[in-house]
Design an enzyme around this catalytic site. Structure first.
Site, short mmCIF file in Angstrom:
data_model
loop_
_atom_site.label_atom_id
_atom_site.label_comp_id
_atom_site.label_asym_id
_atom_site.label_seq_id
_atom_site.Cartn_x
_atom_site.Cartn_y
_atom_site.Cartn_z
N LYS A 1 0.81 -1.21 0.00
CA LYS A 1 0.00 0.00 0.00
C LYS A 1 0.86 1.27 0.00
O LYS A 1 0.43 2.32 -0.47
CB LYS A 1 -0.93 0.03 1.21
C1 LIG Z 1 -4.15 -4.73 0.02
C2 LIG Z 1 -3.38 -5.98 -0.03
C3 LIG Z 1 -3.68 -6.98 -0.97
C4 LIG Z 1 -4.83 -6.86 -1.94
O1 LIG Z 1 -4.63 -5.84 -2.87
P1 LIG Z 1 -5.86 -5.24 -3.70
O2 LIG Z 1 -5.31 -4.11 -4.44
O3 LIG Z 1 -6.87 -4.82 -2.66
O4 LIG Z 1 -6.39 -6.33 -4.55
C5 LIG Z 1 -2.89 -8.12 -0.99
N1 LIG Z 1 -1.88 -8.28 -0.12
C6 LIG Z 1 -1.58 -7.35 0.81
C7 LIG Z 1 -0.46 -7.60 1.76
C8 LIG Z 1 -2.30 -6.17 0.88
O5 LIG Z 1 -1.99 -5.25 1.79
#
Ligand SMILES: *Cc1c(COP(=O)(O)O)cnc(C)c1O
Length: 500
Positions: free
Chosen positions: A113
């Site tokens: 993120k």
């Molecule tokens: C947010 C997240 C995901 C999923 O990603 P999306 O963009 O919501 O599909 C997968 N793995 C981790 C560690 C995340 O923080």
């Protein structure tokens, strides 16, 4: 270039307005009004570019109302300093066979993120300044664990902004929860919701679509915005690392000019894999987009059948950031695959909210299946994959990336496509999910009676890699946020926090 709403009932606006608004006023998601494409020769000429230069180029093609110096300043603030613990920002690490992990977790909160949330506050404040926005921006976030912390880190003490984060209480890991409740900053609030992620997300969406509340806030000089991946300003920075990783493989001689790669993405809200779709649309040669799910496999069923059905049990898994039954960003894909048919998208989304289910038409289903492939992994399969990968390669996968790895192996078996070089999105540092990772690779007696912070240290010893800076010293930080709320109470809490 303007952006239009997937529901077709909001006027097109430039990207600065899009980033300020988050959701379109008709409830849809903003998308560029035409595909953004890079000629093959232009893509090739970007080989060897620094991540920051690539980011400026890609963002400049999408965010055409930003000046190049504005974008350069945003990119500099996000990716050029010491916020990421490696100068390449996203290392691409060969694992086994043709599989390469894109390590997207070298930012301050140790999850992918950060790739978007380190830059979003700068894109947002730049947009506000450039459009003479005087309102205070209040960011509302629903998080399944990682977004919340990354948004808090991105927005803390950014002038002219406040941020309120809602997370499912008890639905995130001990480390994730501790990261959030210890958050510092004068403009931050962290609230536990007594429900799951979908409850939190539905609550935030309801607040955004409350027109009366919006009007009341406007009178008081407050404007709500979103840092969830529905915000285009979250999505577009993620396109960059698909280009950078593909170009890294080109540089390393792992793929020939024009040769396609597969991309495997552990998926939750469909933001990360959608960024891969846009990268493909731009011209990165991608053969198959492999959508990896956990036991909450609503996307797997959708990709296989064309029927999206959220009426199913919700499971808490060891990959909590993927514990999602309503993947908001899918709406953008549907809009694109239906040939920008806003009426059709509106119909599906209405069915989703009224009966939790919709079925796309035959044309959309076919295009979906030409591009995407999907399967899912149980917790047990993910644990075994962490164990197996560590034993075979010495590489530690976190539970989310492990889901991707399991599904990649299922894809190989189902398709026989074992010659295509493949990029696996590594979405979190294994240390962030220390208990599950430790239980997979360390003897049970070592794990018993130890908390996640101790297990993090043990794992670091065992694999000889350091605990990421953002996770060190967490145990001893003072807790600054302890509030919880029922899903139905979220709106009134926001009113209270904002002094209404
Ligand atoms: C947010 C997240 C995901 C999923 O990603 P999306 O963009 O919501 O599909 C997968 N793995 C981790 C560690 C995340 O923080």
């Amino acid at each position: 270039m303007n952006y239009e709403s997937t529901r077709g009932q909001a006027p097109p606006v430039p990207s600065m307005e899009v980033i300020k608004a988050g959701l379109a006023p008709d409830g849809g998601l903003y998308v560029p009004e035409r595909p953004v494409v890079l000629a093959p020769s232009a893509l090739e000429s970007l080989r060897g570019s620094a991540y920051q230069d690539l980011a400026r180029t890609v963002l400049g093609m999408f965010l055409t109302d930003f000046s190049s110096s504005q974008l350069a300043a945003c990119v500099e603030a996000a990716y050029a300093g010491d916020r990421f613990d490696t100068p390449v920002v996203v290392p691409v690490v060969p694992l086994e066979g043709g599989l390469h992990v894109m390590e997207l977790w070298h930012g301050p909160t140790a999850a992918f993120k950060d790739m978007a949330l380190q830059i979003l506050p700068h894109l947002l404040t730049t947009s506000c300044r450039a459009t003479s926005e005087t309102a205070e921006i209040v960011i509302l976030v629903a998080t399944s664990g990682d977004t919340g912390k990354a948004a808090l880190e991105g927005f803390r003490d950014v002038a002219g902004t406040r941020i309120v984060v809602f997370y499912p209480a008890g639905g995130v890991s001990q480390i994730q929860e501790r990261q959030m409740v210890t958050q510092e900053g004068a403009n931050v609030e962290v609230v536990g919701v007594r429900g799951n992620f979908d409850d939190a997300q539905a609550g935030v969406k309801a607040i955004f679509s409350d027109a009366a509340l919006g009007a009341e806030l406007a009178r008081r000089g407050i404007r709500l915005s979103s840092a969830n991946s529905i915000n285009w300003g979250r999505l577009v920075p993620q396109v960059v690392y698909y280009l950078s990783s593909y170009l890294a493989l080109r540089q390393a001689g792992q793929v020939a000019a024009g040769e396609a790669v597969n991309v495997v993405v552990p998926t939750g809200n469909f933001g990360n894999i959608l960024a891969a779709y846009y990268a493909r649309e731009m011209g990165v040669p991608v053969k198959t987009l492999v959508c990896a799910a956990n036991a909450n496999n609503v996307l797997t069923d959708f990709i296989r059948s064309g029927v999206y059905d959220r009426n199913r049990p919700f499971y808490q898994t060891i990959s909590p950031s993927m514990d999602i039954l309503v993947s908001s960003n899918l709406e953008r894909l549907l809009y694109s695959l239906s040939g920008r048919d806003a009426a059709a998208v509106r119909g599906w989304m209405e069915q989703l909210s009224s009966c939790g289910r919709y079925q796309v038409d035959e044309g959309v289903r076919q295009r979906l299946q030409q591009l995407f492939w999907s399967d899912f992994a149980s917790d047990e399969e993910a644990r075994q994959e962490i164990r197996r990968t560590f034993a075979c390669t010495g590489y530690l996968l976190d539970p989310h990336t492990a889901v991707g790895s399991v599904v990649y192996r299922k894809y190989l078996e189902a398709s026989g496509d074992n010659r295509t070089p493949t990029l696996l999105a590594g979405t979190a540092s294994p240390f962030k999910f220390a208990r599950d990772v430790a239980e997979a690779v360390l003897p049970p007696e070592t794990c018993q009676g130890r908390d996640e912070f101790q297990l993090m240290e043990l794992l670091a010893d065992r694999c000889g890699a350091p605990v990421p800076a953002g996770l060190q010293g967490l145990r001893d930080k003072p807790v600054r946020h302890g509030r919880t709320v029922e899903p139905a109470g979220m709106a009134s809490l926001v009113r209270a926090l904002l002094g209404l």
